[in-house]
Scaffold this motif. Structure first.
Motif, PDB file in Angstrom:
ATOM      1  N   ILE A  13       0.842  -1.208   0.000  1.00 23.40           N
ATOM      2  CA  ILE A  13       0.000   0.000   0.000  1.00 23.40           C
ATOM      3  C   ILE A  13       0.875   1.254   0.000  1.00 23.40           C
ATOM      4  CG2 ILE A  13      -1.654   1.350   1.345  1.00 23.40           C
ATOM      5  CD1 ILE A  13      -2.812  -1.338   2.337  1.00 23.40           C
ATOM      6  N   ILE A  14       1.881   1.252   0.883  1.00 23.93           N
ATOM      7  CA  ILE A  14       2.753   2.427   0.963  1.00 23.93           C
ATOM      8  C   ILE A  14       3.471   2.645  -0.365  1.00 23.93           C
ATOM      9  CG2 ILE A  14       4.827   3.364   2.081  1.00 23.93           C
ATOM     10  CD1 ILE A  14       3.868   1.929   4.659  1.00 23.93           C
ATOM     11  N   GLY A  15       3.963   1.547  -0.951  1.00 25.87           N
ATOM     12  CA  GLY A  15       4.649   1.656  -2.244  1.00 25.87           C
ATOM     13  C   GLY A  15       3.729   2.216  -3.320  1.00 25.87           C
ATOM     14  N   GLY A  16       2.512   1.732  -3.354  1.00 23.68           N
ATOM     15  CA  GLY A  16       1.555   2.221  -4.348  1.00 23.68           C
ATOM     16  C   GLY A  16       1.282   3.703  -4.179  1.00 23.68           C
ATOM     17  N   LEU A  17       1.041   4.114  -2.940  1.00 21.72           N
ATOM     18  CA  LEU A  17       0.761   5.530  -2.676  1.00 21.72           C
ATOM     19  C   LEU A  17       1.974   6.389  -3.036  1.00 21.72           C
ATOM     20  CD1 LEU A  17      -1.130   5.369   0.758  1.00 21.72           C
ATOM     21  CD2 LEU A  17      -2.109   5.670  -1.514  1.00 21.72           C
ATOM     22  N   LEU A  18       3.168   5.895  -2.694  1.00 23.75           N
ATOM     23  CA  LEU A  18       4.383   6.643  -3.013  1.00 23.75           C
ATOM     24  C   LEU A  18       4.559   6.819  -4.516  1.00 23.75           C
ATOM     25  CD1 LEU A  18       7.274   5.540  -0.623  1.00 23.75           C
ATOM     26  CD2 LEU A  18       6.342   7.837  -0.997  1.00 23.75           C
ATOM     27  N   SER A  19       4.235   5.746  -5.274  1.00 20.29           N
ATOM     28  CA  SER A  19       4.386   5.870  -6.727  1.00 20.29           C
ATOM     29  C   SER A  19       3.465   6.972  -7.259  1.00 20.29           C
ATOM     30  CB  SER A  19       4.110   4.535  -7.416  1.00 20.29           C
ATOM     31  OG  SER A  19       2.725   4.226  -7.382  1.00 20.29           O
ATOM     32  N   GLY A  20       2.274   7.083  -6.692  1.00 19.50           N
ATOM     33  CA  GLY A  20       1.373   8.170  -7.095  1.00 19.50           C
ATOM     34  C   GLY A  20       1.952   9.529  -6.747  1.00 19.50           C
ATOM     35  N   ALA A  21       2.557   9.617  -5.553  1.00 18.25           N
ATOM     36  CA  ALA A  21       3.147  10.880  -5.115  1.00 18.25           C
ATOM     37  C   ALA A  21       4.284  11.286  -6.043  1.00 18.25           C
ATOM     38  CB  ALA A  21       3.650  10.756  -3.681  1.00 18.25           C
ATOM     39  N   VAL A  22       5.090  10.302  -6.445  1.00 19.11           N
ATOM     40  CA  VAL A  22       6.238  10.614  -7.313  1.00 19.11           C
ATOM     41  C   VAL A  22       5.757  11.107  -8.681  1.00 19.11           C
ATOM     42  CG1 VAL A  22       8.166   9.586  -8.583  1.00 19.11           C
ATOM     43  CG2 VAL A  22       7.835   9.062  -6.148  1.00 19.11           C
ATOM     44  N   ILE A  23       4.757  10.447  -9.243  1.00 18.49           N
ATOM     45  CA  ILE A  23       4.255  10.890 -10.548  1.00 18.49           C
ATOM     46  C   ILE A  23       3.645  12.291 -10.428  1.00 18.49           C
ATOM     47  CG2 ILE A  23       2.633  10.427 -12.423  1.00 18.49           C
ATOM     48  CD1 ILE A  23       2.941   7.412 -11.630  1.00 18.49           C
ATOM     49  N   ALA A  54      -3.733   7.107  -6.690  1.00 19.83           N
ATOM     50  CA  ALA A  54      -3.102   5.845  -6.301  1.00 19.83           C
ATOM     51  C   ALA A  54      -3.983   5.100  -5.299  1.00 19.83           C
ATOM     52  CB  ALA A  54      -1.725   6.116  -5.698  1.00 19.83           C
ATOM     53  N   PHE A  55      -4.507   5.835  -4.348  1.00 16.26           N
ATOM     54  CA  PHE A  55      -5.393   5.222  -3.349  1.00 16.26           C
ATOM     55  C   PHE A  55      -6.602   4.590  -4.036  1.00 16.26           C
ATOM     56  CE2 PHE A  55      -8.741   5.670   0.022  1.00 16.26           C
ATOM     57  CZ  PHE A  55      -8.197   4.756   0.912  1.00 16.26           C
ATOM     58  N   ALA A  56      -7.186   5.312  -4.984  1.00 17.08           N
ATOM     59  CA  ALA A  56      -8.339   4.776  -5.712  1.00 17.08           C
ATOM     60  C   ALA A  56      -7.955   3.489  -6.448  1.00 17.08           C
ATOM     61  CB  ALA A  56      -8.872   5.817  -6.696  1.00 17.08           C
ATOM     62  N   GLY A  57      -6.772   3.478  -7.048  1.00 15.97           N
ATOM     63  CA  GLY A  57      -6.325   2.291  -7.773  1.00 15.97           C
ATOM     64  C   GLY A  57      -6.112   1.108  -6.846  1.00 15.97           C
ATOM     65  N   ILE A  58      -5.519   1.385  -5.695  1.00 18.60           N
ATOM     66  CA  ILE A  58      -5.249   0.303  -4.744  1.00 18.60           C
ATOM     67  C   ILE A  58      -6.558  -0.288  -4.227  1.00 18.60           C
ATOM     68  CG2 ILE A  58      -4.285  -0.205  -2.470  1.00 18.60           C
ATOM     69  CD1 ILE A  58      -2.142   1.988  -3.128  1.00 18.60           C
ATOM     70  N   ILE A  59      -7.479   0.583  -3.818  1.00 19.33           N
ATOM     71  CA  ILE A  59      -8.706   0.017  -3.244  1.00 19.33           C
ATOM     72  C   ILE A  59      -9.594  -0.625  -4.306  1.00 19.33           C
ATOM     73  CG2 ILE A  59      -8.749   1.380  -1.106  1.00 19.33           C
ATOM     74  CD1 ILE A  59     -10.803   3.202  -2.352  1.00 19.33           C
ATOM     75  N   ASP A  60      -9.504  -0.144  -5.551  1.00 18.54           N
ATOM     76  CA  ASP A  60     -10.290  -0.802  -6.596  1.00 18.54           C
ATOM     77  C   ASP A  60      -9.752  -2.223  -6.839  1.00 18.54           C
ATOM     78  OD1 ASP A  60     -12.441  -0.881  -8.269  1.00 18.54           O
ATOM     79  OD2 ASP A  60     -11.486   0.162  -9.942  1.00 18.54           O
ATOM     80  N   SER A  61      -8.418  -2.354  -6.824  1.00 17.74           N
ATOM     81  CA  SER A  61      -7.836  -3.701  -6.957  1.00 17.74           C
ATOM     82  C   SER A  61      -8.231  -4.581  -5.773  1.00 17.74           C
ATOM     83  CB  SER A  61      -6.306  -3.624  -7.002  1.00 17.74           C
ATOM     84  OG  SER A  61      -5.868  -2.650  -7.898  1.00 17.74           O
TER      85      SER A  61
END
Ligand SMILES: Nc1ncnc2c1ncn2[C@@H]1O[C@H](COP(=O)(O)OP(=O)(O)OP(=O)(O)O)[C@@H](O)[C@H]1O
Ligand SMILES: [Mg+2]
Lengths: 259, 322
Positions: B97-107, B228-235
């Motif tokens: 989860i943290i990695g996913g959110l971080l990737s969104g932050a970086v983009i 990113a959060f939306a993508g993670i929770i949709d998955s």
């Protein structure tokens, strides 16, 4: 010791040279009238002093302390007691009056949340007691776009009045104001003087500048071309100087054109 | 009493919107009572709408700051993929989860840096980023989906997308909670104040000492994290990830935000409007299909609603003297 001192200031905007070696100072408890033609560089000079952008070259001292141009900013200028009413007014017209008054210096709690009640009350007080908008009938929640041109200018000036500063810079503050409102601004400058503060006043209306200034600095095409104490010139003489300057400049431009 | 009146007038846009929403639902009830008089359709809405809603909240900030973002739907897929890979690598859902959110932050930060530090308009930068990230997703995944079945029975699954009381989707509460928090940030926090002024009059904000570059970069980071959060929770909800995830969400998110009343021109935004707008836009399709109209009608009605709503908002704003 002068309150602020600028030495050999140059400013380039790309290839446009706005200032070419300006020396400028304001003493303690002094009102300086900064005058000159359109495009002379007046606004550019005071924006450097207010921390909006750095000079290309030159030195700035505030209260005897040398300013590091890389670390200087509007916030730092505020902290040092320099308050500016910009020619462009610097208002967000879709936002409320209270948000505009406190922009950049919002009263907040430790987490950064706005103290809205306090900000509104302070704005209301300022509007009622100092600005007197339409007999105090305007709400601090009204957005600036619902205000008249003069009232907007009132908000911009009110902001400088509210945050007590040692140096207040006013760039064309009387544009869009009625005769009575202009008197209020002039009285504000006199009041600053009486309280021991300093002021830089920029205006094209020489009568107003003459009425309140202790010293006049004339800027022309990025250079200081004249400096007079109030005792040294009368108002008609000052006008005469400016007209001559304008004419000699027109002549010069004609000559360079014919080459 | 007088005070209440003033407050109501301030929210007339949102009240009008709620009425439109009520009217639409009423229309659905009349046309297909067998569907719209039962709770299951509303539970379905609570399940599907939060994804566009959460991204809509981020987009509301972006528009308020005077910018635009076209890349968030790609970020949604990218973050889901990063999350899946991280869980594979570490075995920890938390790290995923943290990695996913971080990737969104970086983009988001990259978007902001290109826009503010190089000076490319946001529509161009984020258009490029939209293709780039979607392309990266396809290349990395080889076009194949990923299973999220490892989630079953983990606490994160129930916290993020579980069913409260066996029926009520948890992520609907996340959407509500985020909407409340972000309302406070936008309208009651120093940062939100700077966002509004940056979008209203950038020069003024700068002259009053606001670091507009940094404010806008932070807004894009927020948008990236929310997508990113939306993508993670949709998955998580579907227990799978697929590379075209989010593709249908770009325009519906925009539709929700505009129907909600946020302006294209910056400095003006409504979180409540976005919240209602998401439910309005998100409820149309099911209602149209249930009413027996063909799916062809959906787009027509979307378009109609967007034009009507935005016209009303614009006229209301003019009345306030733009
Ligand atoms: N941000 C900028 N970018 C490029 N050129 C600029 C900028 N600001 C000012 N200039 C140029 O610098 C010169 C001085 O402008 P400035 O605004 O300081 O004049 P001014 O004396 O305040 O004039 P006015 O009386 O019309 O307000 C002008 O030639 C102007 O075009
Ligand atoms: Mg000027």
């Amino acid at each position: 010791m002068p309150l602020v001192e600028m030495k050999d200031i140059h400013k380039y905007f790309g290839t446009v040279v706005a200032l070419r070696g300006v020396d400028f100072k304001v003493d303690e408890n002094e009102v300086v009238g900064l005058i000159g033609d359109n495009g002379a560089g007046k606004s550019t000079l005071i924006k450097i002093l207010s921390g909006v952008f750095p000079p290309t070259k030159g030195e700035i001292y505030v209260k005897g302390q040398k300013i590091d141009p890389r670390r200087y900013s509007v916030r730092e200028a505020h902290r040092l007691g320099i308050e500016t009413v910009f020619q462009e007014q610097a208002l967000g017209i879709k936002q409320s009056i209270w948000r505009n008054l406190f922009l950049g210096r919002e009263p907040t709690d430790r987490l950064g949340f706005l103290k809205v009640v306090e900000a509104r009350d302070e704005t209301h007080k300022l509007m009622r007691e100092v600005l007197r908008f339409r007999g105090g009938g305007v709400s601090p929640d009204a957005s600036v776009r619902t205000l008249s041109g003069g009232e907007r200018q009132g908000v911009a000036i009110g902001r400088a009045m509210y945050f007590e500063a040692d140096l207040v810079i006013l760039d064309e503050p009387t544009r869009a104001l009625s005769v009575q409102e202009v008197q209020k601004v002039l009285n504000f400058i006199r009041e600053l003087k009486r309280r021991g503060k300093s002021c830089v006043y920029i205006s094209h209306t020489i009568a107003n500048v003459y009425a309140v200034s202790d010293r006049f600095v004339i800027l022309d095409r990025g250079k200081v071309v004249g400096e007079y104490k109030r005792e040294e010139v009368s108002e008609p003489e000052l006008n005469e100087i400016l007209i001559e300057l304008h004419e000699s400049r027109a002549q010069e431009e004609l000559q360079t054109d014919s080459f | 009493m007088l005070k209440a009146n003033i407050d109501l007038r301030k929210y007339k846009m949102q009240i009008g919107l709620t009425l439109i929403f009520a009217l639409v639902i009423l229309l659905f009830i009349i046309t297909s009572p067998e569907v719209f008089l039962r709770p299951s359709i509303y539970l379905a809405y609570l399940t599907t709408i939060p994804f566009i809603g959460i991204m809509g909240l981020g987009l509301t900030f972006v528009l308020a700051s005077g910018e635009i973002d076209l890349s968030f739907a790609s970020v949604m897929a990218f973050a889901g993929y990063v999350c899946a890979v991280m869980v594979d690598l570490t075995g920890s859902v938390t790290v995923g989860i943290i990695g996913g959110l971080l990737s969104g932050a970086v983009i988001g930060a990259l978007n902001g840096l290109f826009i503010r530090k190089i000076g490319i308009p946001s529509i161009v930068v984020t258009l490029g980023m939209m293709f780039l990230i979607r392309g990266a997703v396809n290349l990395l995944s080889g076009g194949l989906g990923r299973s999220f079945t490892f989630l079953i029975g983990t606490p994160w699954h129930s916290i993020l997308v579980g069913k409260i009381g066996g029926r009520f989707p948890a992520h609907a509460l996340w959407f509500l909670g985020l909407a409340v928090v972000l309302w406070f940030i936008l309208f009651r926090h120093r940062f939100g104040n700077h966002v509004l002024f940056s979008g209203d009059n950038e020069g003024a904000a700068q002259m009053m000492g606001i670091n507009v570059d940094w404010v806008k970069i932070k807004v894009f980071i927020l948008m990236g994290v929310l997508a990113a959060f939306a993508g993670i929770i949709d998955s998580f909800r579907l227990l799978k990830w697929w590379p075209t995830m989010g593709e249908g969400f770009l325009l519906t998110t925009f539709a929700s935000v505009f129907v909600g009343g946020t302006s294209m021109f910056g400095g003006e935004a409504t979180i409540l409007g976005t919240f209602i707008g998401a439910y309005l836009i998100g409820s149309l399709e099911a209602g149209i299909v249930a009413a027996g109209l063909s799916g062809f009608w959906t787009r027509f009605i979307y378009g109609f609603l967007i034009l009507v709503a935005v016209t009303i908002h614009t006229v209301l704003r003019k009345g306030r003297g733009v």
